[in-house]
Structures are given as structure tokens and as C-alpha cells.
Design an enzyme around this catalytic site. Structure first.
Site, PDB file in Angstrom:
ATOM      1  N   ALA A   1       5.305  -7.787   2.787  1.00 49.03           N
ATOM      2  CA  ALA A   1       4.624  -8.964   3.348  1.00 49.03           C
ATOM      3  C   ALA A   1       3.654  -9.586   2.335  1.00 49.03           C
ATOM      4  CB  ALA A   1       3.868  -8.546   4.609  1.00 49.03           C
ATOM      5  N   PRO A   2       3.526 -10.904   2.309  1.00 48.86           N
ATOM      6  CA  PRO A   2       4.107 -11.910   3.205  1.00 48.86           C
ATOM      7  C   PRO A   2       5.503 -12.415   2.833  1.00 48.86           C
ATOM      8  CG  PRO A   2       2.535 -12.966   1.748  1.00 48.86           C
ATOM      9  CD  PRO A   2       2.513 -11.490   1.416  1.00 48.86           C
ATOM     10  N   GLY A   3       6.175 -11.759   1.889  1.00 45.96           N
ATOM     11  CA  GLY A   3       7.611 -11.996   1.800  1.00 45.96           C
ATOM     12  C   GLY A   3       8.116 -12.931   0.710  1.00 45.96           C
TER      13      GLY A   3
ATOM     14  N   ASP B   1       4.943   3.043   7.571  1.00 39.42           N
ATOM     15  CA  ASP B   1       4.205   3.443   6.384  1.00 39.42           C
ATOM     16  C   ASP B   1       5.239   3.817   5.317  1.00 39.42           C
ATOM     17  OD1 ASP B   1       2.851   4.851   4.386  1.00 39.42           O
ATOM     18  OD2 ASP B   1       1.350   5.592   5.811  1.00 39.42           O
TER      19      ASP B   1
ATOM     20  N   CYS C   1      -0.543  -6.399  -9.116  1.00 41.50           N
ATOM     21  CA  CYS C   1      -1.232  -7.537  -9.723  1.00 41.50           C
ATOM     22  C   CYS C   1      -2.616  -7.087 -10.190  1.00 41.50           C
ATOM     23  CB  CYS C   1      -1.294  -8.719  -8.765  1.00 41.50           C
ATOM     24  SG  CYS C   1      -1.997  -8.348  -7.159  1.00 41.50           S
TER      25      CYS C   1
ATOM     26  N   ASP D   1       6.155  -3.340  -4.591  1.00 36.60           N
ATOM     27  CA  ASP D   1       5.142  -4.317  -5.021  1.00 36.60           C
ATOM     28  C   ASP D   1       3.863  -3.861  -4.317  1.00 36.60           C
ATOM     29  OD1 ASP D   1       4.318  -6.718  -6.332  1.00 36.60           O
ATOM     30  OD2 ASP D   1       4.402  -7.771  -4.422  1.00 36.60           O
TER      31      ASP D   1
ATOM     32  N   LYS E   1       8.575 -12.294  -2.363  1.00 32.96           N
ATOM     33  CA  LYS E   1       9.565 -11.570  -3.164  1.00 32.96           C
ATOM     34  C   LYS E   1      10.775 -11.155  -2.336  1.00 32.96           C
ATOM     35  CE  LYS E   1       5.914 -10.037  -6.244  1.00 32.96           C
ATOM     36  NZ  LYS E   1       4.790 -10.241  -5.275  1.00 32.96           N
TER      37      LYS E   1
ATOM     38  N   ASP F   1       6.747  -3.330   5.848  1.00 37.80           N
ATOM     39  CA  ASP F   1       5.304  -3.374   5.584  1.00 37.80           C
ATOM     40  C   ASP F   1       4.632  -2.617   6.707  1.00 37.80           C
ATOM     41  OD1 ASP F   1       3.592  -5.374   3.542  1.00 37.80           O
ATOM     42  OD2 ASP F   1       2.431  -4.659   5.256  1.00 37.80           O
TER      43      ASP F   1
HETATM   44  C1  LIG Z   1       0.834  -6.857  -2.935  1.00 32.87           C
HETATM   45  S1  LIG Z   1       1.136  -6.958  -1.234  1.00 32.87           S
HETATM   46  C2  LIG Z   1       2.882  -7.314  -1.186  1.00 32.87           C
HETATM   47  C3  LIG Z   1       3.264  -8.744  -1.509  1.00 32.87           C
HETATM   48  C4  LIG Z   1       4.739  -9.024  -1.228  1.00 32.87           C
HETATM   49  N1  LIG Z   1       5.591  -8.122  -1.978  1.00 32.87           N
HETATM   50  C5  LIG Z   1       5.130 -10.462  -1.519  1.00 32.87           C
HETATM   51  O1  LIG Z   1       5.744 -10.737  -2.543  1.00 32.87           O
HETATM   52  O2  LIG Z   1       4.840 -11.346  -0.697  1.00 32.87           O
HETATM   53  C6  LIG Z   1       1.071  -5.286  -0.686  1.00 32.87           C
HETATM   54  C7  LIG Z   1       1.480  -5.028   0.754  1.00 32.87           C
HETATM   55  O3  LIG Z   1       1.515  -3.621   0.977  1.00 32.87           O
HETATM   56  C8  LIG Z   1       1.230  -3.376   2.338  1.00 32.87           C
HETATM   57  N2  LIG Z   1       0.915  -1.942   2.471  1.00 32.87           N
HETATM   58  C9  LIG Z   1      -0.253  -1.301   2.221  1.00 32.87           C
HETATM   59  N3  LIG Z   1      -0.124   0.024   2.435  1.00 32.87           N
HETATM   60  C10 LIG Z   1       1.166   0.233   2.844  1.00 32.87           C
HETATM   61  C11 LIG Z   1       1.916   1.382   3.234  1.00 32.87           C
HETATM   62  N4  LIG Z   1       1.370   2.609   3.235  1.00 32.87           N
HETATM   63  N5  LIG Z   1       3.203   1.217   3.623  1.00 32.87           N
HETATM   64  C12 LIG Z   1       3.765  -0.031   3.634  1.00 32.87           C
HETATM   65  N6  LIG Z   1       3.107  -1.139   3.256  1.00 32.87           N
HETATM   66  C13 LIG Z   1       1.828  -1.013   2.869  1.00 32.87           C
HETATM   67  C14 LIG Z   1       0.131  -4.361   2.652  1.00 32.87           C
HETATM   68  O4  LIG Z   1       0.076  -4.631   4.040  1.00 32.87           O
HETATM   69  C15 LIG Z   1       0.548  -5.587   1.815  1.00 32.87           C
HETATM   70  O5  LIG Z   1       1.248  -6.501   2.625  1.00 32.87           O
END
Ligand SMILES: C[S@@+](CC[C@H](N)C(=O)[O-])C[C@H]1O[C@@H](n2cnc3c(N)ncnc32)[C@H](O)[C@@H]1O
Lengths: 168, 303
Positions: free
Chosen positions: B108-110, B157, B231, B178, B112, B130
Site C-alpha cells: 500500500a498505497p499500490g 503481517d 526510501c 518495498d 508499485k 499490507d
Molecule cells: C514504503 S510503504 C510501501 C509503498 C508501496 N510499495 C507503494 O509503492 O505504494 C511500506 C508499507 O509497509 C506496510 N507494513 C508495515 N509493516 C508491515 C508488516 N509487518 N507486514 C505488511 N506490511 C507492513 C505499511 O503499512 C506500508 O504501507
């Protein structure tokens, strides 16, 4: 027959004879509806598996995951059934509507397209069928669907969902 | 900017780096090839008076001279998606094929997710996961607007994710992690990105990141690819995480080059030293390509 569980994805039966969930549309009926209403090729959903989740929401996925799967979303919502008139989604109109040959309403004036996108109702003289239509306009020399409209009594009502409306 | 001073020893032209971090980011969009070609998108934007500068490394990445690309017809038709230039790198590195099953662990938010769907020609399956349901609704909105059909959305998770929901899928062909990170590299758009940043915060994020990356390797078939990206500039969240996972799993790092300027991954940081192959990872700094900061590593699963 079992009842539809609106929380899980259930595969559409191929035909009426294979239906096990009351009221669930068949795959054949969905394809027929798109081809009858919009004249799209019969192959429109050939490479997709079709699913129902929620009352009558039909989803398309270009993959066969086998059994019905416990997930939040599975592909793209393309159609709402289980109401008197089946209604395509905005995104299905955009994604699959480019191949439509019937019931496409051209909004040639720029302010007509803008009014449609803003969610407005407008008077339009048009000789097509009443019911759900694909509203389209020309962009870079090609006809591009904007979304779904409801055409009745010389009036086009925009079905663009609130979150997608814009005022240009 | 104090939190960045610890990077002076590893960043060339450190003054140029700091100066770039102070400048606002150019506005960029990614063309959605599921809907249109880059040429037509450029033409349609130009027709609305939006000037476009195309990026050489990726024909679908456009710099636009408006800060509201959402108020254009091309956007309404799902032809473009607001996505930072450097954030288009990881799906490019992953480079999946049509028909593939791809796991997007932290999706999220998607942005990629939709780009991965485009990389596979929207033919196959992208499991977009996510752990945050609110952010997943933004992902669903984005995939819907862009007409992505190949995504299945899961809310778990990532450290404990399974493929149980897909009984016919034994392992995925590719995975993107990511990862949630300290986001230091977004300083050009978020002025408070450096609040709370530092080695100790990064070390604790590193544990979460390593567990997610190890899970991604476990879910991927032998010969498959896993891309890890963040990032942030922090080595504790980048090289240290990949180094640990190389040790814990059957995987190795492979080289890649997307055509953007970058610096190789570190093999030493403070008292730590990492596997020599970490030089195959890439660090993208703001002063290199006038983007945000990013880190990417490409792993091949070996068994
Ligand atoms: C850097 S953002 C991802 C951006 C996304 N890849 C994009 O391109 O739009 C990291 C994401 O990891 C999620 N996150 C954090 N801990 C997590 C976990 N244990 N399992 C799954 N997702 C997790 C967060 O909610 C967040 O949406």
C-alpha cells in the site's frame, strides 16, 4: 442451493445447470450481457476467472487460483447484478468499453464531457436504447470511454461515483 | 538535516547531496501502459497545456510542469499515476514476466503494485499485501482507477504471510519487499522526514525488515527473484538487512542497472562489515538524478 455469503469470493457457475448459490449470475449470462448490451467481442472475459463477492458484485481476474480464496479483493469489479438492471462499473466501462460497438454515447462537445465528469445530468438528443450506456469522448484521435451513464427520456444521468467526479 | 551528517563519509559530493535535499522534488507521473502508450499520454497532456519532460531511462516516466496532474483528462482515464521517479525503480529491477505470480509484501498505497501488474501485461497474479487495512483501501482505489485486473489483495503481517489463500500456488516467481522504513529519502517532499531518524531507530526497523525479506525469500521458488527496496539512506535498514538475510536464507545478490546514476551498496559501515556482494546493491541519491533517495537490492533464490 445455498445462500450467497457476501464476505467471500465465489466462482460464477458456467451455466444455470451448475449453479449452487441461489441468485448467482452465471458466467454465460455475464458474457451475454456485455455482448448484447455493448456489442463487445464474445472473447471479452475469455482469459479471466469470474467471481462474486458482495451481493451481485462480479470480479474478473486473469488467473485461476483454484478454489475460492479468502482475500480482500480479487481482480477488478466489472458488473453489479442482483438488481433489475445490471450495471457495469466505471472502470469496466473504461477498460472493456473501448471495444464497445453499441450503446456508446459520444460526448463531442468539451463541456458535455466535463459536465458528465462532474456528475451532472444533461439533456441530450440521441437515438440509442434507454438504460445504461458508456459515455465516451475523443482524446488524441481515439474514442475513450469516460464512464457509465443512465439514458432515459432524452436525459443522460452521470453514474460517475462521487470520489471520481471532477470539475475542470 | 543534522540526521544526515553521519552519511558524510559515504556520500560523494556531500555538499551537492545536502543542497539537493533542500530543493523541492520535480512532479512526475508514470504512464499506465495498460491504458495507453507513453506517446499518446504525452500528446494528451500537451493538449491540456501541460509541458512534459520524458525520462530517458524509462519512457513512461514523465516530469510534468503542474503540481496537480490529477486535474487532467489523462488522469481521469487512468493513463497516468502520480509516482515519484525513483519509486519506479524497484518494479523495473524485479522485471517479472507475463503469467508470473508476484508477491508484493508491503504494497500500500499500490503505486508499485500497479507498475508490477503493467510489467506482467496484467496477465498473471500480483498478491498485494499490507498489514494496514486503511492503506489497503487506497491501494484498491489506485488499482481500480488504473484498471488493474491481476491484483489480489491480502491483509496480513508480511513476516508471517503464507500462500494458503491460493491452494494452487506452491511458490511465487518473484517478490517485492518495498519495506516500511525511516523514509529519510523523502526529505524533499516531507519536511519532517528526519524527525526521530538515527541509528538506533533504524536498527529496530532493521529487525522487522529482515523478517519480512526472509519471508519473501521463503515464499519464492528456487531461481526466482526477490527485490528489497527502501526510501532511506540508513545502512542499518539497507545493507545490514540484506547481509543478514543472505546469511539466513538460500539466496545470493545479482547485479542490475536500470539506467539511472547510482552508487554501489556499502560493504563497510562503522564497525560493521557486510558481504562483498553488497556492492551489487544500488544507492540512488537525490543529487544523482534529481529524485528522492532510494536503495535497491536484487536477490536470486538459490534453493
Ligand atoms: C514504503 S510503504 C510501501 C509503498 C508501496 N510499495 C507503494 O509503492 O505504494 C511500506 C508499507 O509497509 C506496510 N507494513 C508495515 N509493516 C508491515 C508488516 N509487518 N507486514 C505488511 N506490511 C507492513 C505499511 O503499512 C506500508 O504501507
Amino acid at each position: 442451493m445455498t445462500d450467497n455469503d457476501s464476505q467471500t469470493f465465489g466462482r460464477l457457475p458456467a451455466t444455470d445447470a451448475e449453479r449452487s448459490v441461489a441468485g448467482r449470475p452465471t458466467r454465460a449470462a455475464v458474457v451475454d450481457w456485455w455482448t448484447d448490451r455493448f456489442g463487445v467481442p464474445r472473447t471479452i472475459f475469455e482469459s479471466y476467472t469470474l467471481w462474486e463477492k458482495g451481493a451481485g458484485k462480479v470480479w474478473a481476474l486473469p488467473f485461476d487460483p483454484g478454489a475460492p480464496v479468502p482475500v480482500e479483493a480479487l481482480g477488478l469489479t466489472v458488473l453489479r447484478t442482483r438488481q433489475e438492471h445490471w450495471k457495469p462499473t466505471t472502470i469496466a466501462a473504461q477498460r472493456f468499453g473501448r471495444e464497445a460497438t453499441r450503446n456508446v454515447l459520444r460526448l463531442d462537445e468539451r463541456d458535455q464531457a466535463a459536465a458528465f465528469l462532474a456528475g451532472e445530468e444533461q439533456e441530450i438528443a440521441w437515438d440509442g436504447d434507454w438504460g445504461y450506456v458508456i459515455a465516451a469522448h475523443e482524446l488524441t484521435g481515439r474514442l475513450e470511454p469516460i464512464g457509465v451513464g443512465l439514458y432515459t427520456y432524452g436525459t443522460l444521468q452521470s453514474m460517475v461515483p462521487k470520489g471520481r467526479r471532477r470539475e475542470f | 538535516m543534522d540526521a544526515l551528517s553521519r552519511y558524510e563519509p559515504i556520500i560523494d559530493d556531500f555538499e551537492g547531496f545536502l543542497a539537493a535535499c533542500e530543493r523541492p522534488l520535480p512532479t512526475t507521473v508514470r504512464v499506465n501502459p495498460l491504458a495507453v502508450t507513453p506517446d499518446r499520454a504525452v500528446e494528451a497532456l500537451a493538449a491540456e497545456g501541460v509541458a512534459v519532460d520524458r525520462r530517458e531511462w524509462h519512457p513512461g516516466v514523465l516530469e510534468v510542469d503542474t503540481n496537480k496532474p490529477g486535474n487532467t483528462w489523462p488522469y481521469v482515464h487512468g493513463w497516468v499515476h502520480g509516482q515519484e521517479e525513483v519509486s519506479c525503480v524497484p518494479p523495473r529491477v524485479l522485471d517479472p514476466e507475463p503469467g508470473d505470480v508476484v508477491w508484493d509484501a508491503c504494497a500500500a498505497p499500490g503505486g508499485k503494485t500497479a507498475q508490477i501488474a503493467a510489467e506482467i501485461d496484467d496477465d498473471g497474479l500480483v498478491v498485494a499485501n499490507d498489514d494496514n487495512l486503511g492503506r489497503l483501501s487506497a491501494l484498491r482505489g489506485n488499482c481500480d482507477r488504473l484498471g488493474v485486473t491481476s491484483a489480489a489483495v491480502t491483509n496480513t503481517d508480511a513476516r508471517r504471510a503464507t500462500l494458503d489463500a491460493f491452494p494452487d500456488v506452491a511458490a511465487v516467481d518473484a517478490a517485492l519487499v518495498d519495506a516500511p522504513c525511516s523514509c529519510e529519502g523523502t526529505i524533499r517532499k516531507n519536511a519532517d522526514a528526519l524527525d526521530g531518524a538515527g541509528a538506533s531507530a533504524s536498527r529496530s526497523l532493521g529487525r522487522l525488515q529482515a523478517d519480512i525479506l526472509a519471508r519473501a525469500v521463503a515464499l519464492t521458488r528456487p531461481g526466482g527473484t526477490v527485490v528489497y527496496s527502501t526510501c532511506t539512506f540508513a545502512p542499518e535498514e539497507n545493507e545490514a538487512v540484506v547481509d543478514e538475510v543472505l546469511g539466513r536464507t538460500d539466496s545470493r545478490l545479482v547485479e542490475f542497472d536500470v539506467g539511472l546514476a547510482s552508487a554501489p551498496g556499502l560493504t563497510e559501515w562503522g564497525d560493521a562489515s557486510y558481504d562483498d556482494s553488497l556492492a551489487r546493491a544500488q544507492r540512488y541519491y537525490p543529487h544523482h538524478n534529481d529524485t528522492g533517495g532510494f536503495f535497491a537490492a536484487k536477490l536470486e533464490v538459490t534453493a
